[in-house]
Design an enzyme around this catalytic site. Structure first.
Site, PDB file in Angstrom:
ATOM      1  CG  HIS A 120      -1.980  -1.298   1.043  1.00 51.32           C
ATOM      2  ND1 HIS A 120      -2.594  -1.751   2.190  1.00 51.32           N
ATOM      3  CD2 HIS A 120      -2.373  -1.898  -0.024  1.00 51.32           C
ATOM      4  CE1 HIS A 120      -3.569  -2.585   1.767  1.00 51.32           C
ATOM      5  NE2 HIS A 120      -3.376  -2.787   0.516  1.00 51.32           N
ATOM      6  CB  CYS A 128       5.075  17.184  -7.631  1.00 47.64           C
ATOM      7  SG  CYS A 128       3.981  18.503  -8.840  1.00 47.64           S
TER       8      CYS A 128
HETATM    9  P1  CNA Z   1      -6.628  -3.950  10.359  1.00 47.31           P
HETATM   10  O1  CNA Z   1      -7.834  -4.147   9.673  1.00 47.31           O
HETATM   11  O2  CNA Z   1      -6.956  -2.644  11.381  1.00 47.31           O
HETATM   12  O3  CNA Z   1      -6.385  -5.183  11.288  1.00 47.31           O
HETATM   13  C1  CNA Z   1      -5.351  -5.278  12.287  1.00 47.31           C
HETATM   14  C2  CNA Z   1      -5.334  -6.528  12.761  1.00 47.31           C
HETATM   15  O4  CNA Z   1      -4.368  -6.615  13.634  1.00 47.31           O
HETATM   16  C3  CNA Z   1      -6.724  -6.901  13.848  1.00 47.31           C
HETATM   17  O5  CNA Z   1      -7.208  -7.923  13.391  1.00 47.31           O
HETATM   18  C4  CNA Z   1      -6.027  -6.999  15.246  1.00 47.31           C
HETATM   19  O6  CNA Z   1      -6.806  -8.093  15.836  1.00 47.31           O
HETATM   20  C5  CNA Z   1      -4.669  -7.361  14.809  1.00 47.31           C
HETATM   21  N1  CNA Z   1      -3.875  -6.826  15.950  1.00 47.31           N
HETATM   22  C6  CNA Z   1      -3.668  -5.484  16.391  1.00 47.31           C
HETATM   23  N2  CNA Z   1      -2.701  -5.420  17.152  1.00 47.31           N
HETATM   24  C7  CNA Z   1      -2.089  -6.399  17.536  1.00 47.31           C
HETATM   25  C8  CNA Z   1      -0.926  -6.846  17.977  1.00 47.31           C
HETATM   26  N3  CNA Z   1      -0.112  -6.221  18.835  1.00 47.31           N
HETATM   27  N4  CNA Z   1      -0.644  -8.473  17.978  1.00 47.31           N
HETATM   28  C9  CNA Z   1      -1.449  -9.307  17.037  1.00 47.31           C
HETATM   29  N5  CNA Z   1      -2.517  -8.794  16.383  1.00 47.31           N
HETATM   30  C10 CNA Z   1      -2.759  -7.433  16.671  1.00 47.31           C
HETATM   31  O7  CNA Z   1      -5.337  -3.670   9.682  1.00 47.31           O
HETATM   32  P2  CNA Z   1      -5.303  -4.424   8.233  1.00 47.31           P
HETATM   33  O8  CNA Z   1      -3.506  -4.346   7.951  1.00 47.31           O
HETATM   34  O9  CNA Z   1      -5.428  -5.818   8.042  1.00 47.31           O
HETATM   35  O10 CNA Z   1      -5.766  -3.608   7.232  1.00 47.31           O
HETATM   36  C11 CNA Z   1      -5.345  -3.201   6.138  1.00 47.31           C
HETATM   37  C12 CNA Z   1      -4.965  -1.721   6.101  1.00 47.31           C
HETATM   38  C13 CNA Z   1      -4.851  -1.054   7.396  1.00 47.31           C
HETATM   39  C14 CNA Z   1      -3.806  -1.635   5.227  1.00 47.31           C
HETATM   40  O11 CNA Z   1      -4.345  -0.738   3.982  1.00 47.31           O
HETATM   41  C15 CNA Z   1      -3.020  -0.454   6.123  1.00 47.31           C
HETATM   42  O12 CNA Z   1      -2.409   0.321   5.241  1.00 47.31           O
HETATM   43  C16 CNA Z   1      -3.741   0.168   7.010  1.00 47.31           C
HETATM   44  N6  CNA Z   1      -3.077   0.824   8.171  1.00 47.31           N
HETATM   45  C17 CNA Z   1      -1.686   0.825   8.380  1.00 47.31           C
HETATM   46  C18 CNA Z   1      -1.201   1.291   9.478  1.00 47.31           C
HETATM   47  C19 CNA Z   1       0.345   1.331   9.536  1.00 47.31           C
HETATM   48  O13 CNA Z   1       0.899   1.637   8.539  1.00 47.31           O
HETATM   49  N7  CNA Z   1       0.905   1.157  10.662  1.00 47.31           N
HETATM   50  C20 CNA Z   1      -1.830   1.676  10.477  1.00 47.31           C
HETATM   51  C21 CNA Z   1      -3.295   1.463  10.453  1.00 47.31           C
HETATM   52  C22 CNA Z   1      -3.828   0.974   9.194  1.00 47.31           C
END
Ligand code: CNA
Length: 237
Positions: A120, A128
């Site tokens: 992503h 730009c």
């Molecule tokens: P999501 O849908 O938010 O799922 C996250 C998952 O991780 C959940 O099922 C939680 O139970 C699990 N989780 C959270 N913390 C922990 C932990 N410490 N240990 C184990 N499990 C944990 O996120 P996805 O990545 O599945 O969704 C995809 C999106 C979210 C992507 O497009 C990302 O770009 C986007 N995103 C990215 C960031 C980042 O770059 N840090 C932050 C927030 C969202």
């Protein structure tokens, strides 16, 4: 043998493991995910977050988009956690071939991982839309309203918005690594965002490990499942 011992053994036997992760990898660095109870999708905004971070919304209401992006999606100043660091070590030791991530925070590279497929994109790269000049994330952070290039074009983060296609080369590299993997560890992802979640189907082996706090739609396909925090598991690897 416990599940943890099994995972350790598989890692030691592996030379082409792949880690496929999501936002949950970075929550222990202090960056909220989307779908946990304290995640972005459970907060209240004028529009649903999926709408705000879509391409058509960015086109229609760039000012609103950039204010939201700066406040909620620009994770600057965070440090890699134990999971990022152990993954970098496993690559160095020759066990891990690649990290495939849905994250946009650049923390895997900051921890030392070299072969990272950012499905992503990354908030650290900004271009730009007119002249393609590169800008660091700080330029977007410090701009008032819509960040503009010297040439007048909008500076757009190299982040894949909803409705936008994934980068073909990144996708091809991720598919190739997963196809060749002798161990696939999936962690910190709800496995609900496509096409990224569909990458699991390219894995041909019989060592699929899922580490996630919440259940996922793929739990029943996995050979090992941990419903636990990544930090707790990775601290023991
Ligand atoms: P999501 O849908 O938010 O799922 C996250 C998952 O991780 C959940 O099922 C939680 O139970 C699990 N989780 C959270 N913390 C922990 C932990 N410490 N240990 C184990 N499990 C944990 O996120 P996805 O990545 O599945 O969704 C995809 C999106 C979210 C992507 O497009 C990302 O770009 C986007 N995103 C990215 C960031 C980042 O770059 N840090 C932050 C927030 C969202």
């Amino acid at each position: 043998m416990t599940s943890l011992q099994q995972l350790k053994q598989w890692i030691q036997e592996s030379s082409r493991a792949v880690f496929f992760g999501g936002a949950g990898v970075s929550t222990e660095s202090g960056i909220p995910d989307f779908r946990s109870v304290d995640g972005l999708y459970h907060q209240k905004f004028d529009y649903p977050p999926e709408t705000i971070i879509s391409h058509s919304f960015y086109e229609r209401k760039p000012e609103y988009f950039f204010n939201f992006y700066r406040e909620k999606m620009l994770p600057l100043g965070f440090m890699p956690n134990i999971t990022h660091r152990v993954l970098a070590r496993l690559e160095q030791e020759g066990h891990l071939a690649a990290v495939v991530t849905q994250n946009i925070d650049g923390l895997h590279q900051k921890a030392g991982s070299k072969n990272v497929f950012e499905l992503h994109g990354s908030v650290l790269r900004n271009y730009c839309v007119k002249c393609h000049k590169y800008y660091p994330a700080e330029t977007v952070r410090d701009a008032k309203g819509v960040p503009l290039c010297d040439c007048g074009g909008i500076i757009k983060p190299d982040v894949v918005l909803y409705e936008e296609p994934l980068n073909e080369n990144v996708m091809a590299g991720a598919i190739h690594a997963i196809r060749k993997a002798d161990l696939l560890i999936v962690g910190g992802t709800s496995l609900t965002v496509y096409p990224a979640a569909g990458l699991l189907q390219y894995y041909r082996g019989s060592r699929l490990v899922l580490i996630n706090r919440d259940e996922t739609p793929y739990d029943s396909y996995a050979d090992l499942v941990f419903h636990d925090s990544l930090g707790k598991i990775f601290a023991q690897l």
